[in-house]
Motif scaffolding. Structure first.
Motif, mmCIF file in Angstrom:
data_model
loop_
_atom_site.group_PDB
_atom_site.id
_atom_site.type_symbol
_atom_site.label_atom_id
_atom_site.label_comp_id
_atom_site.label_asym_id
_atom_site.label_seq_id
_atom_site.Cartn_x
_atom_site.Cartn_y
_atom_site.Cartn_z
ATOM 1 N N ALA A 87 0.831 -1.208 0.000
ATOM 2 C CA ALA A 87 0.000 0.000 0.000
ATOM 3 C C ALA A 87 0.863 1.255 0.000
ATOM 4 C CB ALA A 87 -0.934 -0.009 1.207
ATOM 5 N N ASP A 88 1.975 1.231 0.741
ATOM 6 C CA ASP A 88 2.880 2.382 0.749
ATOM 7 C C ASP A 88 3.494 2.597 -0.630
ATOM 8 O OD1 ASP A 88 4.456 4.485 2.167
ATOM 9 O OD2 ASP A 88 6.131 3.195 1.574
ATOM 10 N N LEU A 89 3.850 1.508 -1.299
ATOM 11 C CA LEU A 89 4.429 1.621 -2.635
ATOM 12 C C LEU A 89 3.448 2.212 -3.634
ATOM 13 C CD1 LEU A 89 6.207 -1.853 -2.748
ATOM 14 C CD2 LEU A 89 7.350 0.367 -2.779
ATOM 15 N N LEU A 90 2.165 1.916 -3.476
ATOM 16 C CA LEU A 90 1.165 2.337 -4.450
ATOM 17 C C LEU A 90 0.490 3.658 -4.107
ATOM 18 C CD1 LEU A 90 -0.526 -1.127 -5.147
ATOM 19 C CD2 LEU A 90 1.150 0.068 -6.572
ATOM 20 N N GLY A 106 11.320 -5.501 -5.039
ATOM 21 C CA GLY A 106 12.312 -4.666 -5.699
ATOM 22 C C GLY A 106 13.287 -5.489 -6.524
ATOM 23 N N PHE A 107 13.718 -6.621 -5.979
ATOM 24 C CA PHE A 107 14.605 -7.529 -6.719
ATOM 25 C C PHE A 107 13.935 -7.962 -8.025
ATOM 26 C CE2 PHE A 107 15.504 -11.874 -7.928
ATOM 27 C CZ PHE A 107 16.881 -11.920 -7.986
ATOM 28 N N ASP A 138 15.284 3.421 -2.560
ATOM 29 C CA ASP A 138 16.042 2.605 -3.501
ATOM 30 C C ASP A 138 15.359 1.275 -3.782
ATOM 31 O OD1 ASP A 138 16.517 1.785 -0.867
ATOM 32 O OD2 ASP A 138 18.505 0.993 -1.338
ATOM 33 N N VAL A 139 14.512 0.844 -2.867
ATOM 34 C CA VAL A 139 13.721 -0.374 -3.066
ATOM 35 C C VAL A 139 12.400 -0.044 -3.757
ATOM 36 C CG1 VAL A 139 12.449 -2.205 -1.867
ATOM 37 C CG2 VAL A 139 14.752 -1.578 -1.108
ATOM 38 N N ALA A 199 11.301 2.133 -6.091
ATOM 39 C CA ALA A 199 11.141 2.322 -7.539
ATOM 40 C C ALA A 199 11.039 0.996 -8.294
ATOM 41 C CB ALA A 199 12.273 3.182 -8.088
ATOM 42 N N PRO A 200 11.984 0.060 -8.126
ATOM 43 C CA PRO A 200 11.831 -1.214 -8.849
ATOM 44 C C PRO A 200 10.663 -2.054 -8.341
ATOM 45 C CG PRO A 200 13.729 -1.306 -7.380
ATOM 46 C CD PRO A 200 13.269 0.114 -7.406
ATOM 47 N N ALA A 201 10.338 -1.936 -7.049
ATOM 48 C CA ALA A 201 9.194 -2.682 -6.523
ATOM 49 C C ALA A 201 7.902 -2.177 -7.150
ATOM 50 C CB ALA A 201 9.138 -2.562 -5.002
ATOM 51 N N ARG A 202 7.787 -0.864 -7.333
ATOM 52 C CA ARG A 202 6.590 -0.307 -7.995
ATOM 53 C C ARG A 202 6.482 -0.811 -9.420
ATOM 54 N NH1 ARG A 202 8.269 4.743 -5.654
ATOM 55 N NH2 ARG A 202 7.065 5.165 -3.765
ATOM 56 N N LEU A 203 7.612 -0.938 -10.105
ATOM 57 C CA LEU A 203 7.598 -1.435 -11.476
ATOM 58 C C LEU A 203 7.023 -2.848 -11.517
ATOM 59 C CD1 LEU A 203 8.374 -1.152 -14.456
ATOM 60 C CD2 LEU A 203 10.690 -1.911 -13.853
#
Length: 432
Positions: free
Chosen positions: A142-145, A211-212, A414-415, A417-421
């Motif tokens: 939820a925080d990522l989105l 993110g990975f 740093d985690v 941005a790729p996690a959102r992708l």
């Protein structure tokens, strides 16, 4: 309009009746009848289905809940939550997972599975706070989105997930390096434009894992869209690395026609995950050695007993159950699939359901025209979902009214941005 519930959906009420001797039902532990704050200072996931799982060192702990919330009765907490929500209005949205206890779900603005709640988090950009009644990885999502100015709150920081903890970032990075030694550079496509491996992580994983996946061309999945996601991955890679839940990965891939012999298991504690280089080279899906302790409780014997005692019973289980359980059931599907299957049954039907008991009892109360029961006769809710209690919900909401944000969940940039992708790819993979 749904029918008036004729049954009490509260697992807490059932547990209190078991402990007092007023019920002949059984539970995996009578500790579940205590308030979760009794366990906040102790290491472990707490009483319930995951109590035997090993919790990682440094897992989040919840500070002491003020006595006024620990000592308040159910009705008082209900009134305080309702008053706080009314005072906050549109400034707050409360999200509740299907597996939450009834006393919490009744206050949720939206109730759903992880896919639905991820979308709900996106749909409220104007809310100052999102209170996520679920577990830690869901609040991270939820925080990522959500917007940078929005606060995502987890009422009890100890509400983690043992399955998510079964794949940590160091183990996954090590796995990736070992696969590169066997399969060659993992970022170089072959003559057909396919990469050697596409990583797919179940929603039940940390933001670091998401993110990975995002950094390495992968995607997140839920039990609702796992087939769509695997199709997406197979269109881009020769094989899939699927983590952390082996059962969802195996059941989904098997239903898509992937042979079992081409689905080796990766045990992070063994060299090459316990497989040979040739087995990995021939693989289509590499399964991580993880599982859900709730769904591992279901068995073929339970299904056989349900069929013997209820001729004509319709057995539906969650795809996190072991393969032999899924094979023995009539149907398998996500929590929302189970809910829709019951809602869509026209004739009175007997359902035996293999998923978390809070949802099963709620469905039984909402659909009294059917007979609905949990395949597991032992009352044993998800240890970590059960850590969210109305006392914690009242506390974080009243703190918001007072202008204080408690238990905010934030994912490092740093985690994020790729996690959102990876999450954006998931949200685009609409379940059929």
């Amino acid at each position: 309009m749904s029918p008036t519930p004729l049954l009490d959906p509260s697992v807490d009420h059932a547990l209190q009746a078991i402990v007092s001797g007023a019920s002949t039902e059984s539970t995996c532990t009578t500790d579940l009848a205590a308030g979760p704050w009794d366990f906040d200072s102790r290491p472990g996931y707490g009483p319930g289905s995951s109590m035997g799982d090993v919790i990682p060192t440094g897992a989040p702990r919840q500070g002491e809940l003020p006595a006024e919330y620990r000592e308040a009765g159910e009705d008082e907490l209900h009134d305080r939550i309702r008053a706080a929500k009314q005072a906050l209005g549109d400034r707050v949205v409360v999200l509740g997972h299907f597996y939450q206890r009834e006393e919490v779900v009744r206050h949720a603005d939206y109730v759903g599975d992880s896919f639905q709640l991820a979308n709900a988090a996106l749909e409220h950009p104007d809310a100052e706070a999102i209170v996520f009644c679920g577990v830690h990885f869901m609040a991270e999502t939820a925080d990522l989105l959500s917007g940078a100015e929005q606060s995502v709150i987890l009422p009890n920081l100890a509400a983690g997930c043992s399955m998510a903890d079964m794949a940590d970032i160091d183990q996954v990075e090590d796995c990736w390096e070992q696969l590169a030694e066997v399969l060659g550079p993992l970022d170089e496509p072959d003559a057909d434009g396919l990469l050697p491996v596409i990583p797919v992580t179940y929603m039940n994983s940390s933001a670091a894992i998401k993110g990975f996946v995002g950094r390495h061309g992968g995607i997140v999945c839920t039990s609702s869209n796992a087939v769509t996601v695997l199709e997406w991955a197979f269109a881009r890679g020769r094989r899939v690395l699927f983590f952390p839940d082996q059962h969802l990965g195996r059941n989904t891939a098997k239903a898509m026609g992937v042979p079992l012999e081409r689905m080796p298991m990766w045990n992070p504690r063994r060299p090459l995950g316990g497989s040979s280089a040739d087995e990995l080279a021939q693989s289509q899906v590499i399964l991580w050695h993880g599982f859900c302790s709730v769904h591992r409780r279901f068995s073929v014997d339970q299904i056989d007993q349900a069929r013997a005692e209820h001729p004509g019973v319709r057995v539906i289980v969650h795809p996190e159950c072991p393969m032999e359980v899924v094979d023995a059931a009539d149907e398998a599907g996500s929590t929302d699939y189970i809910r829709r299957a019951i809602a869509g049954a026209i004739e009175p039907t007997t359902f035996a359901i293999g998923t978390e008991v809070n949802l099963v009892r709620r469905l039984a109360a909402q659909h009294p025209q059917h007979e609905i029961f949990c395949l597991d006769p032992v009352v044993c809710p998800c240890s970590t979902m059960y850590r969210i209690h109305p006392g914690y919900l009242a506390w974080v909401l009243e703190e918001l009214v007072a202008g204080h944000v408690q238990n905010r969940i934030q994912v490092a940039g740093d985690v994020a941005a790729p996690a959102r992708l990876a999450l954006d790819r998931m949200l685009a993979a609409k379940p059929r």
